[in-house]
Design a protein around this motif. Structure first.
Motif, PDB file in Angstrom:
ATOM      1  N   ASP A 200       0.834  -1.208   0.000  1.00  0.00           N
ATOM      2  CA  ASP A 200       0.000   0.000   0.000  1.00  0.00           C
ATOM      3  C   ASP A 200       0.866   1.255   0.000  1.00  0.00           C
ATOM      4  N   ARG A 201       1.968   1.215   0.726  1.00  0.00           N
ATOM      5  CA  ARG A 201       2.886   2.354   0.740  1.00  0.00           C
ATOM      6  C   ARG A 201       3.476   2.586  -0.657  1.00  0.00           C
ATOM      7  N   LEU A 202       3.799   1.486  -1.332  1.00  0.00           N
ATOM      8  CA  LEU A 202       4.333   1.611  -2.686  1.00  0.00           C
ATOM      9  C   LEU A 202       3.298   2.246  -3.609  1.00  0.00           C
ATOM     10  N   VAL A 203       2.053   1.799  -3.505  1.00  0.00           N
ATOM     11  CA  VAL A 203       0.982   2.372  -4.329  1.00  0.00           C
ATOM     12  C   VAL A 203       0.865   3.872  -4.071  1.00  0.00           C
ATOM     13  N   ASP A 204       0.861   4.268  -2.806  1.00  0.00           N
ATOM     14  CA  ASP A 204       0.717   5.688  -2.468  1.00  0.00           C
ATOM     15  C   ASP A 204       1.894   6.510  -2.984  1.00  0.00           C
ATOM     16  N   ARG A 205       3.105   5.939  -2.874  1.00  0.00           N
ATOM     17  CA  ARG A 205       4.282   6.673  -3.365  1.00  0.00           C
ATOM     18  C   ARG A 205       4.189   6.909  -4.869  1.00  0.00           C
ATOM     19  N   LEU A 206       3.774   5.910  -5.604  1.00  0.00           N
ATOM     20  CA  LEU A 206       3.698   6.045  -7.053  1.00  0.00           C
ATOM     21  C   LEU A 206       2.565   6.983  -7.464  1.00  0.00           C
ATOM     22  N   LEU A 207       1.440   6.927  -6.760  1.00  0.00           N
ATOM     23  CA  LEU A 207       0.339   7.844  -7.070  1.00  0.00           C
ATOM     24  C   LEU A 207       0.720   9.291  -6.783  1.00  0.00           C
ATOM     25  N   ALA A 208       1.627   9.498  -5.839  1.00  0.00           N
ATOM     26  CA  ALA A 208       2.055  10.854  -5.495  1.00  0.00           C
ATOM     27  C   ALA A 208       3.176  11.361  -6.400  1.00  0.00           C
ATOM     28  N   SER A 209       3.732  10.505  -7.229  1.00  0.00           N
ATOM     29  CA  SER A 209       4.838  10.899  -8.103  1.00  0.00           C
ATOM     30  C   SER A 209       4.356  11.846  -9.196  1.00  0.00           C
ATOM     31  N   PRO A 210       5.142  12.879  -9.529  1.00  0.00           N
ATOM     32  CA  PRO A 210       4.759  13.741 -10.659  1.00  0.00           C
ATOM     33  C   PRO A 210       4.744  12.995 -11.985  1.00  0.00           C
ATOM     34  N   HIS A 211       5.405  11.838 -12.045  1.00  0.00           N
ATOM     35  CA  HIS A 211       5.390  11.039 -13.267  1.00  0.00           C
ATOM     36  C   HIS A 211       4.048  10.323 -13.457  1.00  0.00           C
ATOM     37  N   TYR A 212       3.258  10.232 -12.376  1.00  0.00           N
ATOM     38  CA  TYR A 212       1.913   9.654 -12.508  1.00  0.00           C
ATOM     39  C   TYR A 212       1.093  10.463 -13.509  1.00  0.00           C
ATOM     40  N   GLY A 213       1.097  11.788 -13.349  1.00  0.00           N
ATOM     41  CA  GLY A 213       0.331  12.633 -14.263  1.00  0.00           C
ATOM     42  C   GLY A 213       0.806  12.512 -15.693  1.00  0.00           C
ATOM     43  N   GLU A 214       2.119  12.369 -15.889  1.00  0.00           N
ATOM     44  CA  GLU A 214       2.648  12.203 -17.243  1.00  0.00           C
ATOM     45  C   GLU A 214       2.092  10.936 -17.893  1.00  0.00           C
ATOM     46  N   HIS A 215       2.130   9.832 -17.131  1.00  0.00           N
ATOM     47  CA  HIS A 215       1.710   8.552 -17.698  1.00  0.00           C
ATOM     48  C   HIS A 215       0.210   8.555 -18.004  1.00  0.00           C
ATOM     49  N   MET A 216      -0.595   9.068 -17.092  1.00  0.00           N
ATOM     50  CA  MET A 216      -2.041   9.094 -17.319  1.00  0.00           C
ATOM     51  C   MET A 216      -2.404  10.059 -18.450  1.00  0.00           C
ATOM     52  N   ALA A 217      -1.653  11.140 -18.566  1.00  0.00           N
ATOM     53  CA  ALA A 217      -1.942  12.123 -19.616  1.00  0.00           C
ATOM     54  C   ALA A 217      -1.737  11.531 -20.999  1.00  0.00           C
ATOM     55  N   ARG A 218      -0.773  10.643 -21.156  1.00  0.00           N
ATOM     56  CA  ARG A 218      -0.489  10.096 -22.487  1.00  0.00           C
ATOM     57  C   ARG A 218      -1.716   9.412 -23.072  1.00  0.00           C
ATOM     58  N   LYS A 219      -2.419   8.659 -22.269  1.00  0.00           N
ATOM     59  CA  LYS A 219      -3.639   7.996 -22.725  1.00  0.00           C
ATOM     60  C   LYS A 219      -4.708   9.030 -23.071  1.00  0.00           C
ATOM     61  N   TRP A 220      -4.842  10.030 -22.222  1.00  0.00           N
ATOM     62  CA  TRP A 220      -5.873  11.041 -22.461  1.00  0.00           C
ATOM     63  C   TRP A 220      -5.574  11.838 -23.729  1.00  0.00           C
ATOM     64  N   LEU A 221      -4.312  12.079 -24.022  1.00  0.00           N
ATOM     65  CA  LEU A 221      -3.967  12.851 -25.219  1.00  0.00           C
ATOM     66  C   LEU A 221      -4.346  12.114 -26.494  1.00  0.00           C
ATOM     67  N   ASP A 222      -4.375  10.786 -26.472  1.00  0.00           N
ATOM     68  CA  ASP A 222      -4.913  10.038 -27.611  1.00  0.00           C
ATOM     69  C   ASP A 222      -6.386  10.371 -27.808  1.00  0.00           C
ATOM     70  N   LEU A 223      -7.128  10.432 -26.708  1.00  0.00           N
ATOM     71  CA  LEU A 223      -8.548  10.765 -26.789  1.00  0.00           C
ATOM     72  C   LEU A 223      -8.744  12.194 -27.267  1.00  0.00           C
ATOM     73  N   ALA A 224      -7.881  13.088 -26.785  1.00  0.00           N
ATOM     74  CA  ALA A 224      -8.015  14.512 -27.103  1.00  0.00           C
ATOM     75  C   ALA A 224      -7.455  14.873 -28.458  1.00  0.00           C
ATOM     76  N   ARG A 225      -6.903  13.920 -29.205  1.00  0.00           N
ATOM     77  CA  ARG A 225      -6.207  14.077 -30.498  1.00  0.00           C
ATOM     78  C   ARG A 225      -5.219  15.232 -30.455  1.00  0.00           C
ATOM     79  N   TYR A 226      -4.416  15.259 -29.362  1.00  0.00           N
ATOM     80  CA  TYR A 226      -3.409  16.305 -29.172  1.00  0.00           C
ATOM     81  C   TYR A 226      -2.257  16.141 -30.161  1.00  0.00           C
TER      82      TYR A 226
END
Length: 973
Positions: free
Chosen positions: A226-252
């Protein structure tokens, strides 16, 4: 049972005693004839009595395969298969073999098999039609039953399970109940090395470092996972990884698209998406800001930037394009994309006609388009003399630090302007002298100076005007020397036309313009300057600000005389040295071709062009100088600020409307349709005129049965590689049914109940026992469930293009961890870009920018980054919900030969030289190699050195390249 596959069906296997299993039932085997009947039933699709209806099961099949010839419009042979009266003549209730429909679908009676000229219907679809006929071929007296996806999800009761100890959260109950129903058991939990790598790839898109793996393995606390999950969710790289999928949807993308495909500045929207995921913006706010941020009260800069979601649409800038038609394509793209992203619906199919399979009318399509057809349009150009272009708003979008600097400079400028109004005794006395000279002409004395500049000649006429000839260098300094006996307070530079110059000058370049960057007298800038005319962006202040990047120019008034007057810091006598600098860094060779210098002893020489006392007071000159410098810094800061493309609504009285276009043709305007949400779904609770804000709030309300399901399904797909609804882009009747319908509904309701919290849902999924299973499978499980639809094992699939590149950079230690900023251009082969319309070129990035995450790679729609396309990345010309996942030899070639991967191989090889062979394996795979694996790696190194004469460094680089090519490196789990 496995529909259509008797030999793989557990039911049949138990009835015949397959393998070591006892024959069922225990009392004795069934007669062979009965077993054969069951075999034929499974082979025919295993239809269950009473399940089939014409509207829900048969009509969609007929529409999909028969509409072209037997639809509503002029049906072939008079057989309109959508007409119940016709269908009653073609079927014999309860008797498939006696039915015309059934016999024609099988090509019996010597007649062609239907659909003629096309692929025959699948076994499953034929089984559905047969079962419907066998059940009596009944037709619904009312509308067919509502498709499951259009019914609001209700939280189902958690199912009971026999092996409750395996369950970690509610997800596991649904999965385990299905597995127990299928006679299967879940796999054991994956090793901790697998779990940390899987989690890291799923939450931040990067593999763990060997040190991170060691820390996790050494953390024996009960909540270490659980600590590992929380650390990764708090990483600024989390937003980068999730954004990549969304940018496909947004046709960025970083270009506009179509043939011309020029660059655009869009990255502030991309960075907004990254930040939104990192700060865990709730999905309802995430939705509303992107679709209607400009319509919110006191909309913030961030909310305006968010509307860039729909500015990512392609924009046609070709010559000769009908601007209204081009904008129409933008509008319909926005309507279609919105439906795809939030409703999982193929709305675009109704652009030309009512949807063939789903209850979407053409009116629905244009009612949705009306919501997006009222945005602000900015027209440039004059259609009477050239061409008018339609664009949409762009705003200055400073970064936080730039916004803070801007406010500091604005406060400074305000204080300096207040000082300009001070009324000290010195200023009062100077003002009195100025008033005495006011209205009197400034007397100028022309001179015949000595002028020199390397490679140039200066021809003076009787008036002292100098004509410049000789070379045309990129930059130059005109050095003018003269001796004066009377005090000089100011000078005037006259720039003069001449027939010998291009376009009569006064500049020497084609067009006749020039850029005078700076003026100095005896090594100092004059106190102030004023000009008779200045080109936009090239004012008089550019002559005395000390910046060669600014200056004075006169386009479009070439071929005319102009004046620049300078007031000196104080009276000068004796030897004067005047320097005219032409050193603009962008527009080279823009030198003066003819000019004249005159001097004056008048105490206020600027009054000829500048009527205000404050602009020429020597007492206020220091304040003016500070003010000018502060203004210059502010202007420079604003020029450096990025821009953002936004959507802005036009004020319009009454409801929004849009033309319904017959057959989808732009010229086929039939009638105006009022804006509305799709009619086949529940209407918004609050009745009010529909605009983007109303639409956005309806999308994320409980009135809408689709949005929550669609989003949690995408989140599931991103983690497991396959959604609970495989066709994540299509929740309609032609899409795949959910493999776990109750689980999907439970997740959708849970998502809404948790306030649309995306991180909370991600944490829930990755904390489940379902997710934590190992991904290996024996032959029985692979035969039973080759695609892991039943979730009896952990996820395993080849990673996406950007992630594969990021893994190589991370493993080698080259990865730049910088977040956000303009897109970059890492190495790509020559010749990929061909931009005949402009000088745009791919300029290989320098320094750390070469090693930015794939998310930041510049994306040109007509020439996407080739290494990414090899691994199935999207060109972003349109919304892409689900990338294909292929495996081809080209991918191996790219991983072996791409210079980026080779640089990573060299860097990883150097690490292996210092830290050992095992380090490279662990950096790539997340685990320690077995003894056999370690031996093979060492043998490869030795072979490269001995047989191929490689140095140790070269051999290790090749070993590292091999490790980066491992299936285990580019595959999750």
């Amino acid at each position: 049972y496995q529909t259509g596959e008797p030999e793989r069906s557990l039911l049949l296997q138990r009835l015949v005693g397959h393998g070591n299993q006892p024959v069922m039932p225990p009392a004795g085997p069934l007669p062979a004839a009965q077993i054969e009947t069951i075999r034929r039933w499974i082979d025919g699709g295993a239809p269950l009595p009473g399940r089939y209806s014409f509207g829900a099961d048969v009509l969609p099949i007929l529409k999909a395969h028969c509409a072209q010839c037997h639809g509503d419009q002029s049906p072939s042979s008079g057989h309109n298969l959508f007409d119940q009266q016709v269908m009653r003549r073609l079927v014999e209730p309860g008797k498939p073999e006696a039915s015309v429909l059934w016999r024609r679908l099988h090509g019996l009676d010597g007649l062609p098999q239907m659909p003629m000229g096309f692929v025959p219907l699948s076994k499953e679809k034929l089984a559905s039609i047969r079962a419907w006929i066998e059940e009596g071929a009944s037709f619904e007296p009312t509308a067919p039953r509502t498709h499951w996806a259009y019914i609001a999800p209700v939280r189902p009761t958690l199912p009971s399970v026999r092996k409750g100890a395996w369950v970690r959260n509610a997800i596991d109950r649904f999965v385990l109940a299905r597995l127990e129903q299928e006679g299967l058991a879940p796999r054991a939990e994956a090793p901790r090395t697998t779990l940390i790598r899987r989690l890291s790839l799923d939450l931040i898109g990067l593999p763990p470092t060997p040190a991170e793996v060691e820390n996790f393995l050494g953390d024996r606390r009960p909540d270490a996972y659980d600590r590992l999950v929380d650390r990764l969710l708090a990483s600024p790289h989390y937003g980068e990884h999730m954004a990549r999928k969304w940018l496909d949807l947004a046709r960025y993308a970083d270009t506009h698209g179509y043939e011309k495909d020029p660059m655009r500045t869009a990255w502030r929207y991309r960075d907004w998406v990254i930040d939104a995921f990192n700060r865990n913006l709730s999905f309802d706010r995430f939705t509303i800001d992107q679709l209607a941020g400009d319509l919110l009260p006191n909309a913030s800069l961030d909310q305006l930037i968010a509307t860039g979601f729909h500015r990512n649409t392609m924009h046609n800038l070709e010559g000769g394009v009908d601007q209204e038609e081009a904008h129409h394509y933008v509008v319909v793209d926005r309507a279609s994309t919105t439906a795809t992203v939030w409703l999982g619906s193929t709305l675009a199919c109704a652009r030309c006609h009512d949807h063939k399979f789903d209850p979407i009318s053409q009116r629905d399509f244009y009612a949705m388009s009306a919501i997006f057809g009222n945005t602000e349009i900015r027209k440039t150009g004059d259609a009477r003399v050239s061409e008018e272009k339609w664009g949409e708003p762009e705003i200055r979008a400073p970064l936080p630090e730039q916004a803070a600097q801007e406010q500091t400079l604005l406060r400074q400028i305000t204080r300096l302007r207040e000082r300009m109004t001070w009324n000290t005794p010195e200023v009062r006395a100077e003002r009195a002298r100025w008033q005495a000279h006011r209205g009197q002409p400034v007397h100028w004395q022309s001179i015949h100076p000595k002028i020199r500049s390397q490679g140039l000649t200066f021809e003076l006429d009787a008036t002292g005007a100098a004509y410049v000839a000789g070379d045309l260098p990129d930059s130059a300094e005109y050095l003018i020397e003269l001796d004066v006996t009377s005090p000089v307070t100011g000078l005037v530079l006259e720039v003069l036309p001449d027939e010998r110059l291009p376009n009569k000058g006064p500049g020497r370049v084609p067009g006749g313009n020039f850029i005078l960057s700076e003026v100095e007298v005896n090594g100092e800038s004059p106190a102030d300057a004023a000009v008779s005319y200045a080109q936009t962006g090239y004012p008089a202040s550019g002559l005395v600000d000390g910046d060669p990047g600014t200056g004075w120019a006169i386009s479009p008034r070439q071929g005319q005389p102009h004046r620049a007057v300078f007031q000196l810091q104080g009276p000068l006598t004796g030897r004067l040295q005047l320097s005219l600098f032409f050193a603009d860094p962008t527009w080279k060779k823009h030198l003066l071709g003819k000019f004249r210098i005159s001097l004056t002893s008048d105490p206020f020489p600027l009054r000829e062009l500048e009527p205000r006392f404050e602009s020429q007071s020597l007492a206020l000159a220091p304040v003016r100088r500070e003010l000018r410098q502060a203004q210059w810094r502010l202007d420079k800061l604003r020029r450096e600020m990025p821009t953002a493309m936004i959507v802005r609504e036009r004020p319009t009285p009454g409801p929004l409307r849009y033309w319904l276009m017959e057959r989808g043709e732009f010229l086929g305007k039939k009638e105006l349709v009022e804006a509305a949400t799709p009619s086949w779904l529940p209407a918004p609770s609050h009745r009010q005129p529909v605009n983007r804000r109303v639409l956005a709030r309806w999308l994320v309300s409980r009135d809408n049965p689709l949005t929550a399901r669609v989003q949690v399904n995408r989140m599931w797909e991103q983690i497991f590689g396959r959604g609970l609804v495989e066709t994540s882009e299509d929740f309609g009747t032609q899409g795949s049914p959910p493999t776990h319908a109750e689980l999907l509904d439970w997740l959708a309701v849970e998502f809404m109940d948790r306030g649309w919290d995306m991180k909370a849902m991600t944490r829930l999924i990755v904390s489940s026992a379902t997710y934590r299973q190992c991904s290996d499978a024996d032959k029985v499980l692979l035969d039973r469930d080759p695609r892991n639809e039943l979730l009896a094992r952990g996820p395993r699939f080849r990673l996406d293009a950007e992630t594969i590149r990021d893994i190589a950079l991370q493993a080698s230690g080259l990865l730049s961890t910088k977040i956000g900023g303009p897109s970059v251009m890492p190495y790509q082969p020559e010749g990929i870009w061909n931009s005949p319309y402009s000088g745009e070129r791919w300029m290989n990035a320098k320094g750390d920018d070469r090693y930015r995450r794939g998310l930041y790679t510049f994306l040109k729609r007509t020439a996407p980054y080739p290494a990414f396309m090899t691994f199935d990345a999207a060109s972003r010309e349109e919304c892409v919900v689900r990338r294909p996942r292929t495996n081809t030899p080209l991918q191996a070639l790219a991983l072996m030969n791409d210079p980026v991967i080779w640089e990573a191989s060299q860097a990883l090889g150097e690490q292996m030289r210092r830290r050992g062979i095992e380090h490279g394996f662990r950096a790539c795979t997340g685990r320690t190699p077995t003894l056999a694996e370690a031996k093979r790696i060492r043998d490869l190194k030795s072979s490269l050195m001995e047989k191929h004469g490689k140095s140790e460094s070269d051999a290790l680089a090749l070993v590292a390249n091999t490790l980066l090519n491992l299936d285990e490196t580019i595959t999750k789990s």
